[in-house]
Every structure is written in structure tokens, then in C-alpha cells.
Motif scaffolding. Structure first.
Motif, PDB file in Angstrom:
ATOM      1  N   ARG A 224     -25.458  14.525   1.094  1.00  0.00           N
ATOM      2  CA  ARG A 224     -25.832  13.168   1.518  1.00  0.00           C
ATOM      3  C   ARG A 224     -25.344  12.173   0.468  1.00  0.00           C
ATOM      4  NH1 ARG A 224     -30.211  12.872   4.925  1.00  0.00           N
ATOM      5  NH2 ARG A 224     -29.598  10.689   5.122  1.00  0.00           N
ATOM      6  N   LEU A 225     -24.072  12.161   0.249  1.00  0.00           N
ATOM      7  CA  LEU A 225     -23.507  11.338  -0.825  1.00  0.00           C
ATOM      8  C   LEU A 225     -23.807   9.848  -0.625  1.00  0.00           C
ATOM      9  CD1 LEU A 225     -21.874  11.401  -3.432  1.00  0.00           C
ATOM     10  CD2 LEU A 225     -19.770  11.357  -2.070  1.00  0.00           C
ATOM     11  N   GLU A 226     -23.882   9.426   0.621  1.00  0.00           N
ATOM     12  CA  GLU A 226     -24.143   8.006   0.883  1.00  0.00           C
ATOM     13  C   GLU A 226     -25.493   7.572   0.325  1.00  0.00           C
ATOM     14  OE1 GLU A 226     -26.324  10.023   4.199  1.00  0.00           O
ATOM     15  OE2 GLU A 226     -24.419  10.325   3.144  1.00  0.00           O
ATOM     16  N   LEU A 227     -26.474   8.500   0.274  1.00  0.00           N
ATOM     17  CA  LEU A 227     -27.789   8.150  -0.257  1.00  0.00           C
ATOM     18  C   LEU A 227     -27.726   7.825  -1.747  1.00  0.00           C
ATOM     19  CD1 LEU A 227     -30.250  10.660   1.479  1.00  0.00           C
ATOM     20  CD2 LEU A 227     -29.831   8.266   2.021  1.00  0.00           C
ATOM     21  N   LEU A 228     -26.832   8.503  -2.461  1.00  0.00           N
ATOM     22  CA  LEU A 228     -26.715   8.233  -3.896  1.00  0.00           C
ATOM     23  C   LEU A 228     -26.185   6.828  -4.153  1.00  0.00           C
ATOM     24  CD1 LEU A 228     -25.429  11.596  -5.426  1.00  0.00           C
ATOM     25  CD2 LEU A 228     -27.710  10.926  -4.668  1.00  0.00           C
ATOM     26  N   PHE A 229     -25.301   6.376  -3.279  1.00  0.00           N
ATOM     27  CA  PHE A 229     -24.752   5.023  -3.444  1.00  0.00           C
ATOM     28  C   PHE A 229     -25.767   3.947  -3.057  1.00  0.00           C
ATOM     29  CE2 PHE A 229     -20.883   7.354  -3.883  1.00  0.00           C
ATOM     30  CZ  PHE A 229     -20.087   6.561  -4.700  1.00  0.00           C
ATOM     31  N   GLU A 230     -26.866   4.351  -2.446  1.00  0.00           N
ATOM     32  CA  GLU A 230     -27.927   3.397  -2.116  1.00  0.00           C
ATOM     33  C   GLU A 230     -28.988   3.326  -3.212  1.00  0.00           C
ATOM     34  OE1 GLU A 230     -29.426   4.648   1.652  1.00  0.00           O
ATOM     35  OE2 GLU A 230     -27.514   4.336   2.694  1.00  0.00           O
ATOM     36  N   LYS A 253     -15.842   7.078   3.931  1.00  0.00           N
ATOM     37  CA  LYS A 253     -16.724   6.377   4.868  1.00  0.00           C
ATOM     38  C   LYS A 253     -17.840   5.603   4.163  1.00  0.00           C
ATOM     39  CE  LYS A 253     -16.043  10.451   7.776  1.00  0.00           C
ATOM     40  NZ  LYS A 253     -16.709  11.658   8.292  1.00  0.00           N
ATOM     41  N   ILE A 254     -17.921   5.709   2.843  1.00  0.00           N
ATOM     42  CA  ILE A 254     -19.058   5.154   2.104  1.00  0.00           C
ATOM     43  C   ILE A 254     -18.795   3.726   1.645  1.00  0.00           C
ATOM     44  CG2 ILE A 254     -20.222   5.352  -0.160  1.00  0.00           C
ATOM     45  CD1 ILE A 254     -20.383   8.345   0.315  1.00  0.00           C
ATOM     46  N   ASP A 255     -19.830   2.908   1.744  1.00  0.00           N
ATOM     47  CA  ASP A 255     -19.802   1.558   1.187  1.00  0.00           C
ATOM     48  C   ASP A 255     -20.074   1.668  -0.311  1.00  0.00           C
ATOM     49  OD1 ASP A 255     -20.209  -1.020   0.341  1.00  0.00           O
ATOM     50  OD2 ASP A 255     -21.718  -1.518   1.857  1.00  0.00           O
ATOM     51  N   PRO A 256     -19.147   1.231  -1.169  1.00  0.00           N
ATOM     52  CA  PRO A 256     -19.344   1.374  -2.628  1.00  0.00           C
ATOM     53  C   PRO A 256     -20.578   0.653  -3.152  1.00  0.00           C
ATOM     54  CG  PRO A 256     -17.081   0.773  -2.111  1.00  0.00           C
ATOM     55  CD  PRO A 256     -17.856   0.633  -0.843  1.00  0.00           C
ATOM     56  N   LYS A 289     -10.663   1.080  -2.909  1.00  0.00           N
ATOM     57  CA  LYS A 289     -12.007   0.828  -2.381  1.00  0.00           C
ATOM     58  C   LYS A 289     -13.076   0.793  -3.469  1.00  0.00           C
ATOM     59  CE  LYS A 289     -15.127   2.888   1.092  1.00  0.00           C
ATOM     60  NZ  LYS A 289     -15.259   3.985   2.072  1.00  0.00           N
ATOM     61  N   PHE A 290     -12.927   1.639  -4.489  1.00  0.00           N
ATOM     62  CA  PHE A 290     -13.949   1.793  -5.520  1.00  0.00           C
ATOM     63  C   PHE A 290     -13.476   1.284  -6.877  1.00  0.00           C
ATOM     64  CE2 PHE A 290     -14.885   5.093  -2.404  1.00  0.00           C
ATOM     65  CZ  PHE A 290     -16.274   5.041  -2.295  1.00  0.00           C
TER      66      PHE A 290
END
Length: 724
Positions: A224-230, A253-256, A289-290
Motif C-alpha cells: 500500500r505504497l500510496e498510504l505512505l505518501f499520505e 500512479k501515486i501523487d507525490p 514526477k518526484f
């Protein structure tokens, strides 16, 4: 300007200064002041190496033994008022249980909450490795600390995680750290929805940290990599080498969310040079992107310190990089992205050189059929023949393999390796040590003997030196646990025996006694796990090549009259992928490689295996498929907890649960050993139970070994009387 970062550089020192300092303190040859000053100086040298190549790195990485223990002391899980008390938790009578750090050969000390409520309070530890640290302060993250601990009361994880995170925030703010480096590799495990929820809720407290927080994961992908970016952190470190491409796909697919991406693109676990220009393309794409920071994909302590002093073939030197050279690769990647390519092109010039191919070995592997992996007859049939031949009593006693490697043994072996002692004199000395070991075992009254392994430096390196396609490094030391070091060989080509490897010593030992002497081999999975392995062919093929070499050695054992063969596989659990969804593929080739070693032996030849310091309970079903006759397993530090695993399976083989923790100088009494045995006998029939130590005895002194073995034999005698 491209930013660079690195972490986990080996603490050992180029001349193993760390080992000498700590062991000198244990032996009372180094004072506490000298120890502290020496460790401080070693830390400064590490920082100088970092600065030579990268922009930033963690401070406070230097532990005296293990960072999990340091974390436990920092937050009040344990108390140590002196360095003696600190080391008592590492190697004394009440030493913490030790197990493998994820799927590596590093061992960590396991914090245990059994019988206590999880409560955390910031303490001033006797060893403050954060003294003077201000930026990127290295701390094991709360989730990983608790996930890798044991004994938490049921239902307490979520609350404990909140409390520990709060204690962490208080600690960081009270010290005024500008930034912290939180290592959280447990986030790459297969986590439940409840665990993800607990993580997000607890880590919301990180918003209260006054400085910068960077969270590092490694060894695999984060589901759940997207959760870490949140999360309220400033940067996320991800492994882009061992992630099977899963992290990279998610990043697309992740928002930085304004977070820095610490892109782990330089392998911290294997020695092969980075294909820098291919990697640079990945970094360019991510940079669109990052906010990318180039870093390593896993801690560098899994690698030797430097290629300096390595004794490798010239062709191989052009293909490999150790820890310092990995730092250089990070630097070179940054230079490529800045348009400076000349040094990088020179660096990768030899990475695709091919050498070490043996056509006959590849043909032998390709000709294998399913029946080559099956031993006949069945265990039930062959165990009867084995008992007729061996005629063993109830509770047979034995040791795992090695006996103390005294200073004299190491001195003579070094003289021989350096060419200062001729072969005949060396072999005469080794035979003398074997004869002494056999005599000691006779006097103690053990039932199954070992030859002592005095000719062996290391259980993997020794075999590497006797096989084609594997190179040894000379000075390529890596820490396994505490101060214990080993030199992982490099498997670069096709593998086969270069003549007999172990038969002369075992046969000589057998000639001195009527008791059976075990032939001692290291299994294919462990040779792979404790080596740096080629990546140009499937790892299963490498395993089968090694297994065939061991199969040939076992055939020679039988011809020499050896009736028991032990194939050690301590790394079989360690090598398993972190994510269980990838286990089937791994265990398929791992089990088959073990079975290939012994599939054609005589029914009366008894096959043993040994495993230690891993969580074996969850792989019992796979262990049974290995089709051994006897297994020995670590049990002393876990106080016999492994028994629970046997209650859940139909275990019909013979087993020796280690009753003596050989990693501690403490000599247990027969009564202390008996506690483990009595618990085990509730589950395991007495007819199937062996009495043995946890592991080999090479690191112990004879002054400890003889009384402990005497107690072990005494225990077996008492048990036999009680059951008659």
C-alpha cells in the motif's frame, strides 16, 4: 543539482576494528573508556567515507551490538545501567532470543513483552549512539520495532504502536533533531487491513515532530505504497531493486504530495555492479514526477566494506562492487544525470563479461527428472534399517558439527593459507586436533561423534574453496550478529566439485572410533543464502548445480563407510521471500535441491539436517517435505517455543531441540536443559528425541564446552532411567 543519500554502511571497519574493540572489552583487555573512544573514532571514519561520495547520510547508526536492542533500551523496554548489563542482554544467561532480520543472514535480538504491559518511556541509555547527532538521526521505526518483537498481549498492538510513536515524537523534539531517518522495513511485509489502519492512525502523530521525518523501507515492495505518501512525513525510501517491479508500478500512479522520493536503485545486498545507464533512465523518468534522492535499495551492512584487499580474479573484479563502491555508484548515477558520463562508462565496461561456464554441469542439470528428487524407500521403511545398523539408545546425544576453533587452530590454519606451513605439516596438525576431539567425545560418552571441523574456516567459505565457479574474497568480512563475522563467497559461474571436499577428515575420524561419525556438509540453500549469487541464470539452476556436487560427496562418504550424513540448512527459512505469496516458487526449488543431495543414498544411511535462529513454525509443512531422517533445531533462547509448531503438524521424524545456547558463554546445568526437553516430550515421542546443543561450538572455549556437554550427557542418562 541531483541529490544523493546512503545508509547502513558497515560498522565493522576495514580491519575489523569493531570486532576487536568489543571482544577486547569482553575479555577485559579494553577499558570502557577505550571502547567508547574506539567506537567514536570508527564512527568518524565511516562518516568520512560517506562524505566522500554522497550528500547526506544517517547519524547515530553505530550500535555496540544490535539496533533493535538499542531501541528497546531507549524506550524503556529493558534497562541496562552499565555496559556489562547491556552485553548481558546480548550474550549472558538471560540473553534475548535471536533470529534472522527478514530474509537476510543478519541476526537481531528479539524484544520480548511476555508477562508485561507494553509501556514506553524515553530513557537515557548507557550507550547513547545519538550523542552529538543532529541530522538524519537513525532510529528503528515504531511499526517495525513492534512487528518484530514477540509476546505482545493479544489486541494490544494498536495501542502499543500509538504509545511508542508518541514516545518517539517526544524524544525527537526533546533532543531538537533537525531530521530523523526512520527505518521501517516491516512495511514491506504482507500486512492486514487492521495493521495498515493502526499504522496510519499512530503515524499521524509524526505531524508533531518539529524536524524533518524520512521513512525508509527496503528488501521488497510496499503493498500500500500510496498510504505512505499520505503520512505526515517528508520523504519515503523505497527499494527499486528487490521489489519485483511492484514499487515502480505503484509510483507511476501515486501523487507525490510534495514528498521526497528516496529511490533505492543501488543494490545493498548483492555485489554485482550496477548497470548505471539503464538505472539512470529509470531515475530520469521518476524525476519528472518526484523530487528524487538517489540512494541504496537496502542497508549496505550486508556487503564487505571495500574491494580493497579482495583476492578475486581480475575478470570478477570488473563486475563487482562492495559497500564503498556502492557509494561510488550512487555518486556516478548523479553525475550521469548531470551530464558527466566518462567515469561511469569506465565503471560498467566489464559488467557483461562472461566466464566460468562448464558445459557438462549445465547438461547434467538439464537432464534431471522428477524421480531424481525422490528418495526411496519411505522413511518408515528405512528408519528400521538405520536403527539395526546404528543401534542407538533412547535420547541419543550428539553435537551439531564444529568444536572450538582455538587460537592455535586459527594460527596454524592462517600459516597454511599464507604458504608458511607445508601441506603435510598442516594435515598432521589437523589430524591431531581431530584425534583429540574424538577422545574427548569418547570420555564424555556421546553417542554420535563429529570430527570437529578444525580445517574449516566457515561452513560456506570452506566449500566455496573446493568448488569451481565460486570465488572467495580474502578480506570480504560481513557481520552476521554481534561481532560474529563471515566472508560470503561469490558464485559467479557454473558449480562443481574440484575433487573430494571433506571425505579424508571424516574417514580419518571414523577410523579412530567404533561410534558413528557424522559426515558434515552445508546444504545448497545455505551456500546460496550466505554467498553473493550470480543473477544471469535462474537461482534454482544454481541450487541444483550445488546439490549435484554435494550428491557426489555423499556417494564418496558411503564408499568410505560413513553411516550418518548431516546436510546443514540453517538458512532455509531465512532465504524465503518476505511475502508469503512468493513462497511456493521459492520452496519448490529449495526443497528439491535438498532432496537432490540425498535422493540416491542407501536406506541405512541416516540423513540429518540442522536449522537455527529463524521462525520455523510457519514453514513446518515445507520442512517435512525435505524428507530427512533427523533434524536439529534451535530452542534454548526461545525456551522451547518452537514446540508449538509441532503440535500443529504430523511430525513423524526424529528431532533434536537445542538445549544449550552456544552463543552465550554461560554453561547451563542439566536441570536447565531438562526444562526444554520436558516441554518437548509432551508433543514428541521419546523414541524420536535427540539431545544436542543449539548450533556448532566453534565460537566457544573448551572450558565452556566440556562441562556443558557433560551436563548434556548427564541429562540424557537421567531421562533414560526415568523412562525405563
Amino acid at each position: 543539482m541531483v541529490k544523493t543519500y546512503a545508509y547502513g554502511f558497515p560498522k565493522l571497519g576495514k580491519q575489523r576494528e569493531f570486532k576487536r574493540l568489543i571482544e577486547g572489552f569482553w575479555a577485559q583487555k579494553v577499558t570502557e573508556e577505550e571502547l567508547r573512544e574506539g567506537i567514536k573514532e570508527l564512527g568518524q571514519k565511516r562518516e568520512e567515507t560517506y562524505r566522500k561520495y554522497v550528500d547526506a547520510f544517517p547519524q547515530g547508526e553505530m550500535t555496540l551490538y544490535d539496533p533493535m536492542l538499542d531501541t528497546a533500551l531507549l524506550f524503556g523496554v529493558y534497562k541496562a545501567n552499565s555496559l556489562e548489563e547491556y552485553f548481558e542482554l546480548c550474550r549472558g544467561k538471560n540473553a534475548l532470543e535471536m533470529t534472522k532480520w527478514f530474509n537476510t543472514n543478519y541476526h537481531y535480538l528479539v524484544p520480548d513483552f511476555e508477562g508485561r504491559e507494553p509501556a514506553f518511556k524515553v530513557c537515557e541509555p548507557v550507550w547513547n549512539r545519538h550523542e552529538g547527532a543532529t541530522e538524519n538521526v537513525h532510529i528503528i521505526a515504531p511499526f517495525t520495532f513492534l512487528k518484530l518483537s514477540k509476546g505482545l498481549p493479544e489486541g494490544s498492538f494498536e495501542g502499543a504502536l500509538k504509545e511508542l510513536t508518541k514516545a518517539l515524537v517526544d524524544y525527537v523534539n526533546s533532543k531538537g533533531f533537525k531530521s530523523v531517518h526512520l527505518e521501517d522495513p516491516a512495511l514491506v511485509m504482507e500486512l492486514s487491513e487492521e495493521e495498515w489502519k493502526a499504522l496510519v492512525e499512530a503515524y499521524s502523530l509524526l505531524s508533531e515532530v518539529k524536524g524533518e521525518v524520512n521513512l525508509f523501507t527496503y528488501y521488497d515492495s510496499v503493498d500500500r505504497l500510496e498510504l505512505l505518501f499520505e503520512l505526515p512525513v517528508n520523504g519515503i525510501g523505497v527499494d527499486l531493486v528487490h521489489d519485483r517491479g511492484e514499487n515502480l508500478e505503484q509510483l507511476k500512479k501515486i501523487d507525490p504530495r510534495g514528498k521526497k522520493l528516496f529511490a533505492g536503485v543501488v543494490d545493498g545486498r548483492n555485489v554485482w555492479r550496477n548497470d548505471l545507464f539503464k538505472t539512470a533512465e529509470v531515475l530520469r523518468e521518476l524525476s519528472e514526477k518526484f523530487d528524487v534522492v538517489i540512494t541504496n535499495a537496502a542497508p549496505l551492512f550486508h556487503l564487505p566494506v571495500s574491494l580493497e584487499g579482495a583476492t578475486l580474479p581480475k575478470e570478477l573484479l570488473q563486475k563487482v562492487a562492495f559497500a564503498e563502491e556502492k557509494l561510488k555508484e550512487i555518486k556516478l548515477l548523479a553525475e550521469i544525470l548531470e551530464g558527466k558520463e566518462e567515469e561511469a562508462r569506465e565503471w560498467v565496461k566489464g559488467i557483461n563479461n562472461k566466464f566460468g561456464e562448464i558445459k557438462a554441469v549445465r547438461e547434467r542439470v538439464s537432464a534431471l527428472k522428477e524421480e531424481d528428487f525422490v528418495r526411496k524407500p519411505s522413511y518408515k521403511e528405512r528408519v528400521k534399517k538405520q536403527q539395526e545398523v546404528l543401534n542407538l539408545p533412547l535420547f541419543p546425544t550428539t553435537t551439531i558439527g564444529s568444536f572450538p576453533q582455538t587460537e592455535e587452530v586459527r594460527r596454524v590454519r592462517l600459516l597454511y593459507r599464507k604458504g608458511k606451513l607445508d601441506k603435510e605439516s598442516y594435515e598432521t596438525f589437523i589430524r591431531g586436533e581431530i584425534a583429540k576431539a574424538i577422545q574427548i567425545q569418547e570420555e564424555l560418552g556421546l553417542d554420535i561423534f563429529v570430527h570437529g571441523e578444525f580445517e574449516r574456516t566457515d561452513m560456506v567459505e570452506f566449500f566455496a574453496e573446493k568448488m569451481k565457479g565460486i570465488a572467495t574474497t580474502g578480506n570480504g568480512w560481513v557481520i552476521s550478529y554481534g561481532t560474529r563475522c563471515y566472508r560470503p563467497p561469490i558464485i559467479y559461474g557454473d558449480v562443481e566439485r574440484d575433487g573430494v571436499m571433506t571425505v579424508p577428515e571424516i574417514a580419518f575420524a571414523q577410523s579412530l572410533t567404533d561410534k558413528p561419525v557424522k559426515g558434515m556438509l552445508t546444504g545448497p540453500v545455505t551456500i546460496i543464502a550466505w554467498s553473493f549469487v550470480r543473477e544471469d541464470i535462474p537461482i534454482s539452476e544454481v541450487a541444483y548445480q550445488i546439490a549435484l556436487a554435494l550428491k557426489d560427496e555423499i556417494r564418496d562418504y558411503e564408499e568410505a563407510g560413513i553411516k550418518i550424513v548431516q546436510i546443514d540448512e540453517p538458512a532455509i527459512r531465512e532465504k524465503a521471500p518476505i511475502k508469503k505469496r512468493n513462497w511456493k516458487e521459492y520452496f519448490d526449488w529449495a526443497i528439491k535441491s535438498f532432496r537432490l543431495c540425498h535422493s540416491s543414498v542407501k536406506p541405512e544411511t541416516q540423513i540429518h539436517t540442522h536449522m537455527c535462529y529463524s521462525e520455523f513454525g510457519e514453514i513446518m509443512e515445507y520442512i517435512l517435505e525435505m524428507d530427512f531422517d533427523v533434524i536439529s533445531i534451535e530452542a534454548s533462547r526461545s525456551k522451547g517455543d518452537i514446540i508449538e509448531a509441532f503440535e500443529k503438524v504430523n511430525f513423524d521424524r526424529q528431532i533434536g531441540l537445542g538445549v544449550w545456547d552456544i552463543h552465550s558463554p554461560y554453561v547451563p546445568s542439566a536441570e536447565e536443559m531438562k526444562e526444554i526437553v520436558e516441554r518437548a516430550l509432551r508433543v514428541i515421542p521419546k523414541e524420536n528425541f535427540w539431545i544436542n546443543p543449539d548450533c556448532g561450538l566453534k565460537t566457544r572455549r573448551w572450558e565452556e564446552v566440556i562441562p556443558a556437554l557433560r551436563n548434556l550427557v548427564k541429562l540424557a542418562g537421567e531421562l533414560r532411567k526415568e523412562t525405563n
